[in-house]
Design a protein around this motif. Sequence first.
Motif, PDB file in Angstrom:
ATOM      1  N   ASN A 303       0.811  -1.210   0.000  1.00 20.61           N
ATOM      2  CA  ASN A 303       0.000   0.000   0.000  1.00 20.61           C
ATOM      3  C   ASN A 303       0.850   1.269   0.000  1.00 20.61           C
ATOM      4  O   ASN A 303       0.599   2.204  -0.773  1.00 20.61           O
ATOM      5  N   GLU A 304       1.863   1.323   0.847  1.00 19.64           N
ATOM      6  CA  GLU A 304       2.676   2.538   0.933  1.00 19.64           C
ATOM      7  C   GLU A 304       3.429   2.801  -0.362  1.00 19.64           C
ATOM      8  O   GLU A 304       3.550   3.949  -0.799  1.00 19.64           O
ATOM      9  N   GLU A 305       3.917   1.748  -0.997  1.00 14.70           N
ATOM     10  CA  GLU A 305       4.626   1.915  -2.270  1.00 14.70           C
ATOM     11  C   GLU A 305       3.690   2.430  -3.354  1.00 14.70           C
ATOM     12  O   GLU A 305       4.047   3.326  -4.137  1.00 14.70           O
ATOM     13  N   ALA A 306       2.474   1.877  -3.402  1.00 17.01           N
ATOM     14  CA  ALA A 306       1.507   2.330  -4.402  1.00 17.01           C
ATOM     15  C   ALA A 306       1.123   3.790  -4.175  1.00 17.01           C
ATOM     16  O   ALA A 306       1.063   4.589  -5.120  1.00 17.01           O
ATOM     17  N   LEU A 307       0.876   4.165  -2.914  1.00 16.82           N
ATOM     18  CA  LEU A 307       0.485   5.538  -2.622  1.00 16.82           C
ATOM     19  C   LEU A 307       1.623   6.514  -2.907  1.00 16.82           C
ATOM     20  O   LEU A 307       1.382   7.651  -3.344  1.00 16.82           O
ATOM     21  N   SER A 308       2.851   6.089  -2.681  1.00 24.35           N
ATOM     22  CA  SER A 308       3.995   6.956  -2.980  1.00 24.35           C
ATOM     23  C   SER A 308       4.062   7.257  -4.470  1.00 24.35           C
ATOM     24  O   SER A 308       4.398   8.382  -4.876  1.00 24.35           O
ATOM     25  N   ALA A 309       3.748   6.253  -5.288  1.00 21.04           N
ATOM     26  CA  ALA A 309       3.741   6.471  -6.733  1.00 21.04           C
ATOM     27  C   ALA A 309       2.576   7.360  -7.141  1.00 21.04           C
ATOM     28  O   ALA A 309       2.721   8.283  -7.957  1.00 21.04           O
ATOM     29  N   VAL A 310       1.407   7.111  -6.570  1.00 23.29           N
ATOM     30  CA  VAL A 310       0.210   7.874  -6.925  1.00 23.29           C
ATOM     31  C   VAL A 310       0.360   9.346  -6.537  1.00 23.29           C
ATOM     32  O   VAL A 310      -0.139  10.247  -7.233  1.00 23.29           O
ATOM     33  N   ARG A 311       1.057   9.602  -5.454  1.00 26.35           N
ATOM     34  CA  ARG A 311       1.217  10.976  -4.987  1.00 26.35           C
ATOM     35  C   ARG A 311       1.824  11.875  -6.062  1.00 26.35           C
ATOM     36  O   ARG A 311       1.577  13.082  -6.103  1.00 26.35           O
ATOM     37  N   ASN A 312       2.636  11.308  -6.933  1.00 24.14           N
ATOM     38  CA  ASN A 312       3.315  12.096  -7.962  1.00 24.14           C
ATOM     39  C   ASN A 312       2.425  12.388  -9.176  1.00 24.14           C
ATOM     40  O   ASN A 312       2.846  13.099 -10.089  1.00 24.14           O
ATOM     41  N   ALA A 313       1.209  11.825  -9.193  1.00 27.44           N
ATOM     42  CA  ALA A 313       0.346  11.971 -10.359  1.00 27.44           C
ATOM     43  C   ALA A 313      -0.322  13.349 -10.381  1.00 27.44           C
ATOM     44  O   ALA A 313      -0.502  14.002  -9.353  1.00 27.44           O
ATOM     45  N   ASP A 314      -0.694  13.784 -11.574  1.00 30.63           N
ATOM     46  CA  ASP A 314      -1.462  15.019 -11.753  1.00 30.63           C
ATOM     47  C   ASP A 314      -2.953  14.765 -11.671  1.00 30.63           C
ATOM     48  O   ASP A 314      -3.747  15.701 -11.513  1.00 30.63           O
ATOM     49  N   CYS A 315      -3.331  13.494 -11.778  1.00 35.37           N
ATOM     50  CA  CYS A 315      -4.755  13.151 -11.840  1.00 35.37           C
ATOM     51  C   CYS A 315      -4.920  11.690 -11.459  1.00 35.37           C
ATOM     52  O   CYS A 315      -4.192  10.829 -11.955  1.00 35.37           O
ATOM     53  N   GLY A 316      -5.848  11.389 -10.561  1.00 33.48           N
ATOM     54  CA  GLY A 316      -6.183  10.015 -10.207  1.00 33.48           C
ATOM     55  C   GLY A 316      -7.549   9.658 -10.767  1.00 33.48           C
ATOM     56  O   GLY A 316      -8.475  10.474 -10.734  1.00 33.48           O
ATOM     57  N   ILE A 317      -7.678   8.444 -11.284  1.00 35.08           N
ATOM     58  CA  ILE A 317      -8.914   8.037 -11.972  1.00 35.08           C
ATOM     59  C   ILE A 317      -9.663   6.995 -11.145  1.00 35.08           C
ATOM     60  O   ILE A 317      -9.073   6.025 -10.663  1.00 35.08           O
ATOM     61  N   VAL A 318     -10.984   7.191 -11.009  1.00 37.05           N
ATOM     62  CA  VAL A 318     -11.890   6.189 -10.428  1.00 37.05           C
ATOM     63  C   VAL A 318     -12.889   5.841 -11.523  1.00 37.05           C
ATOM     64  O   VAL A 318     -13.930   6.491 -11.668  1.00 37.05           O
ATOM     65  N   PRO A 319     -12.595   4.802 -12.356  1.00 37.33           N
ATOM     66  CA  PRO A 319     -13.386   4.566 -13.571  1.00 37.33           C
ATOM     67  C   PRO A 319     -14.503   3.534 -13.424  1.00 37.33           C
ATOM     68  O   PRO A 319     -14.977   2.999 -14.425  1.00 37.33           O
TER      69      PRO A 319
END
Length: 431
Positions: A303-319
Amino acid sequence: MGQNGLRPPPGRIVNAIKSKRSDPLARTVCMVVHDHYPKDVRVWRAARAATEAGWRVTVVCLRHPDEAALEELEGVSVRRLPVEHRPGSKLARMLGEYAAFTLLATWTVLRLHLRTPQAVVHINNPPDFLVLAAIIPKLRGSQVIFDVHDLTPLMFDVRFRGRTAARPVINALTVQQRLACNFADRVLTPHQPSACRISESGVPLEHIEIMMNPPDGEVLDRVLAKAPTQAPRDGLLIAYHGTVTHWYGIDLIVDAIAELRHELPDMRAMILGAGDAVDEVAQHIRALGLEDRIELPGHFLPNEEALSAVRNADCGIVPNLPSALNDLTLSGKLLDYALLGVPAVVAELEVQAAHFDATEVTFFKPGDPHSLAEAIRWVSENPELARAKAERARHRADAYSWPHQRDAYQGLLDELAEARAPLAETSPSPA
């Protein structure tokens, strides 16, 4: 307030009743889950909350071939059972897997209870018939929590709709869900719409508690404390993290990127997670020639590794695709994006719109890749407005934070420990 005028409470805080702390058997809880531990974040957090409150916690779960059968993790005794989970299995194979795990779990919980009586047995679905593992402890005085992660009839309908005899199976699952909920002393579910659906099947509403699935605050604090790992870039980076399965609409992301590839030539995406649709999504990416645009590791990330990567995104998708199941699912990804301050593009389904509104996230029409592309384009063209939305979403998500849910769960455990029948207080049997 959400667009439907509904803002579910972050959880009904149960007034904690002090347990008999001098009696160690008053504070023992066994958690059973047909998943891997600590991979299942909901179970992991519940186990941590219990240990922090002084409970002796045992988790019974699945076992990978490279995992120990018995292990102590952060004060939690983990007992892993030799049942192999195969994502995307056909119905017969899935039922066999569930049945095998339930039989082994029933035997394991019984042996544990005979050695050290459990004040509480916390069963996590699916399957709903996993509550069978708690029958003997309940007869001997234990209190039972049935934690409804998924509404099983709706989940089956999504996976097997149109199959021969699907409707009778769904009807049987509905009866099974009602029996399991009524068997338990308390039912947990992630939000108010789900609680209402369960109560409609004949379960007393006063037996149902809300325990939402917000991100873990400690993990988020560690992620936010780290320096960003993403080097400066020109193009938009979009993210999805979690289970890769068809009803979560992963293909919509691929199709939207394909539509925007010429307009946003520097746009990149990462799809982080594992699931039964990884191969199909990878094939779809190759078919559209997007291998250089979309990162798809195809395996589980902590979980922490995934969130660390997501933090760098400009946009998160809930499709999430429109379905009876997804209409009643509050995406944990949405809460992650909100608390990380990442602008979110979200399928406008009932529960999502009940918790966040259009001033906080950017909605798109569920199941429509063109609408998703339009929403991504808006974020790309309006980065400051998107960040302002994300800040408002963060304030909203604070009301759903884990400390509220943790306090409610700890209070519930104390209440059930006080209510347990005398048979649960017998001395432990010799090992």
